[in-house]
Enzyme design. Structure first.
Site, PDB file in Angstrom:
ATOM      1  N   HIS A  48       8.058   8.404   4.440  1.00 23.93           N
ATOM      2  CA  HIS A  48       6.855   9.220   4.651  1.00 23.93           C
ATOM      3  C   HIS A  48       7.102  10.692   4.307  1.00 23.93           C
ATOM      4  CE1 HIS A  48       4.471   6.135   7.275  1.00 23.93           C
ATOM      5  NE2 HIS A  48       5.304   5.536   6.450  1.00 23.93           N
ATOM      6  N   ASP A  84       0.806  -1.231   0.000  1.00 22.31           N
ATOM      7  CA  ASP A  84       0.000   0.000   0.000  1.00 22.31           C
ATOM      8  C   ASP A  84       0.839   1.281   0.000  1.00 22.31           C
ATOM      9  OD1 ASP A  84       0.763  -0.898   2.602  1.00 22.31           O
ATOM     10  OD2 ASP A  84      -0.640   0.504   3.521  1.00 22.31           O
ATOM     11  N   GLU A 130      -0.527  -1.973   5.140  1.00 23.95           N
ATOM     12  CA  GLU A 130       0.400  -1.927   6.287  1.00 23.95           C
ATOM     13  C   GLU A 130       0.283  -0.604   7.027  1.00 23.95           C
ATOM     14  OE1 GLU A 130       3.310  -1.326   8.973  1.00 23.95           O
ATOM     15  OE2 GLU A 130       3.348  -0.106   7.161  1.00 23.95           O
ATOM     16  N   GLU A 131      -0.071   0.455   6.286  1.00 31.86           N
ATOM     17  CA  GLU A 131      -0.055   1.814   6.860  1.00 31.86           C
ATOM     18  C   GLU A 131      -1.291   2.077   7.720  1.00 31.86           C
ATOM     19  OE1 GLU A 131       2.468   3.673   6.792  1.00 31.86           O
ATOM     20  OE2 GLU A 131       3.643   3.149   5.021  1.00 31.86           O
TER      21      GLU A 131
HETATM   22 NI    NI Z   1       6.578   1.061   5.345  1.00 33.74          NI
END
Ligand code: NI
Length: 397
Positions: free
Chosen positions: A367, A83, A140-141
Site C-alpha cells: 500500500h 484488484d 479484495e481491497e
Molecule cells: Ni493485498
C-alpha cells in the site's frame, strides 16, 4: 522427499509470466471494475484449454482443470485477487501505472500472474487425480469480492475440499514461505461515535455540555478495554483514526457535537464481541455522566483469516520439500491487517500463506506508492500452488 518439483518446469516460462505481470501492473483497475484484467485472465486460461466461467461475483473468473484422472472425487481451490488501489504510483519502472491515481500497490498483479503460472503448469502435466479450481477474485481491497463470489454460489458450483491463497510479503526474504497454523490476519471493524452536547461560548463553558471534553474521556476510557477486559493472552487493537469537532477558525466556540471514527482488530469472534459490547457500555455511560449523549455505530467488515491447522501444516510441509526448511517460517506472527479470503475460509478448510518477496528494508511496503511486486518470486508462488494440487490429489497412491 517430494518426487517431483514443478519449479524447474515453471522457470522455463518465467519471462512470459514477468511480461504478463508487468502488463497487469501498467493497467490497474479498482474492485469490481477489473474488466480488462478479468478478460486477460479468461483469455489466458482459454488459450491453455482451461474450462472458464466468468461473472462469478461480478468480475470474478473461475477456471477448472481436471487431472489425468479424477475418480478420486477430490478438488482443491486456489485463489488469487485481481484488484488495485486508488494510490498514485511514485515508482519509475518502465511498466508504471498508465491510469492516473491507480496502482497495484498490494501486488495483486503478482498474485494473478502466479495463479496463471500454476494453471499453465497444471495444464501441461495434469499430474493429479482430481479437480483444480482456480479462483480469480475481484475487489479484495475493502469491497468484499470473496464474499460476493461465495454468495454467488462459488463452492456449490465448484466444490472444493480445501482452499489455498497466498499474499506477497515484503518483510520476508524473497522466496521464503511463511505461515501459521491458526490466525493469519485480523477481523477489521469500523466504528463511529457521534457525541451530542450543547454548544456555546468558550468563555462560558458552565452554560454548555462540552462534547470535546466528553470525547477525550471516551478516548481514554476505550484504552481500558484491551488492558482490562480482553484476556491477556488474546489480541485486540482499538484505534481512533479521526476526531472532528468545532472549527480551527472559531477557537472561542464550544461546538455542540463531536465525531470519533476508528477501527477494531481482533482474531476471534469472542474477543470481537467483548470489545464491541464494552465499547457500547463505556461510550453510553461516559457520555451520560457528563450530561451528553453518544451513539456508537459499529460495522463488522472482513472476519479474521484463520488457517485450518491441517492445511497450514500441509503448506509448510510442501514448502519444505520444494525449497528446504531454511526457506519456510512455520510460526509466522499474524498481522493485524485484514483479508477477505477469510470469507472463503469460513466455508471451507484451507490456508493462507505468505510469499516472501523482500524489499521492506528499502521501503517497498504494501500500500506504499513505491511498491512493486518482485517478479523473481513468481515461479516460487506458482510452484507452491501447483504442488498443493499435485500433493493433495496424488496420481499414484
Ligand atoms: Ni493485498
Amino acid at each position: 522427499m517430494y518426487p517431483r518439483s514443478p519449479l524447474a518446469s515453471i522457470q522455463k516460462f518465467h519471462q512470459e509470466l514477468v511480461a504478463l505481470r508487468q502488463d497487469l501492473h501498467a493497467h490497474p483497475e479498482l474492485g469490481f471494475q477489473e474488466l480488462r484484467t478479468s478478460g486477460i485472465v479468461a483469455g489466458a486460461l482459454e488459450a491453455l484449454g482451461v474450462e472458464v466461467h466468468r461473472g462469478i461475483g461480478k468480475t470474478g473468473v473461475v477456471g477448472v482443470i481436471r487431472g489425468q484422472r479424477h475418480d478420486s472425487g477430490l478438488s482443491v481451490g486456489l485463489r488469487a485477487d485481481m484488484d488495485a488501489l486508488p494510490i498514485k504510483e511514485e515508482g519509475n519502472a518502465a511498466y508504471c501505472s498508465t491510469v492516473p491515481g491507480l496502482m497495484h500497490a498490494c501486488g495483486h498483479d503478482g498474485h494473478t500472474t502466479v495463479l496463471l503460472g500454476a494453471a499453465k503448469y497444471l495444464m501441461q502435466h495434469r499430474h493429479f487425480n482430481g479437480t483444480a479450481v482456480l479462483i480469480f477474485q475481484p475487489a479484495e481491497e475493502g469491497l468484499g469480492g470473496a464474499q460476493a463470489m461465495v454468495e454467488d454460489g462459488l463452492f456449490e458450483r465448484f466444490p472444493c475440499d480445501s482452499i489455498y491463497a497466498l499474499h506477497n510479503w515484503p518483510a520476508l526474504p524473497a522466496g521464503t514461505i511463511g505461515i501459521n497454523p491458526g490466525p493469519m490476519m485480523a477481523a477489521s471493524d469500523r466504528w463511529e461515535v457521534t457525541i451530542e452536547g450543547r454548544g456555546g461560548h468558550g468563555a462560558h463553558p458552565y452554560q454548555t455540555i462540552d462534547p470535546i471534553v466528553v470525547a477525550a474521556q471516551i478516548i481514554t476510557a476505550l484504552q481500558t478495554i484491551v488492558s482490562r477486559n480482553v484476556h491477556p493472552v488474546e489480541s485486540a487493537v482499538i484505534s481512533v483514526g479521526h476526531i472532528q469537532a468545532g472549527s480551527a477558525k472559531a477557537p472561542s466556540v464550544i461546538p455542540g457535537r463531536a465525531l470519533l471514527v476508528g477501527t477494531v482488530r481482533t482474531f476471534s469472534d469472542e474477543v470481537q464481541q467483548v470489545v464491541e459490547s464494552r465499547m457500547r457500555a463505556l461510550i453510553a455511560s461516559v457520555a451520560q455522566a457528563f450530561g451528553a449523549t453518544a451513539e456508537l455505530k459499529y460495522h463488522r467488515s472482513y472476519p479474521a483469516t484463520i488457517n485450518s491447522a491441517k492445511q497450514a501444516n500441509f503448506v509448510a510441509d510442501v514448502a519444505t520439500d520444494l525449497f528446504g526448511a531454511e526457506h519456510v517460517v512455520r510460526d509466522l506472527i499474524p498481522s493485524m491487517g485484514s483479508e477477505d479470503f477469510s470469507y472463503m475460509l469460513r466455508k471451507r478448510p484451507g490456508a493462507y500463506f505468505r510469499l516472501g518477496q523482500g524489499g521492506a528494508e528499502q521501503g517497498r511496503l504494501l500500500h506504499n506508492a513505491n511498491f512493486d511486486f518482485n517478479d523473481a518470486v513468481i515461479p516460487v508462488g506458482s510452484a507452491m500452488f501447483a504442488a498443493l494440487v499435485e500433493r493433495s490429489m496424488p496420481l499414484e497412491k
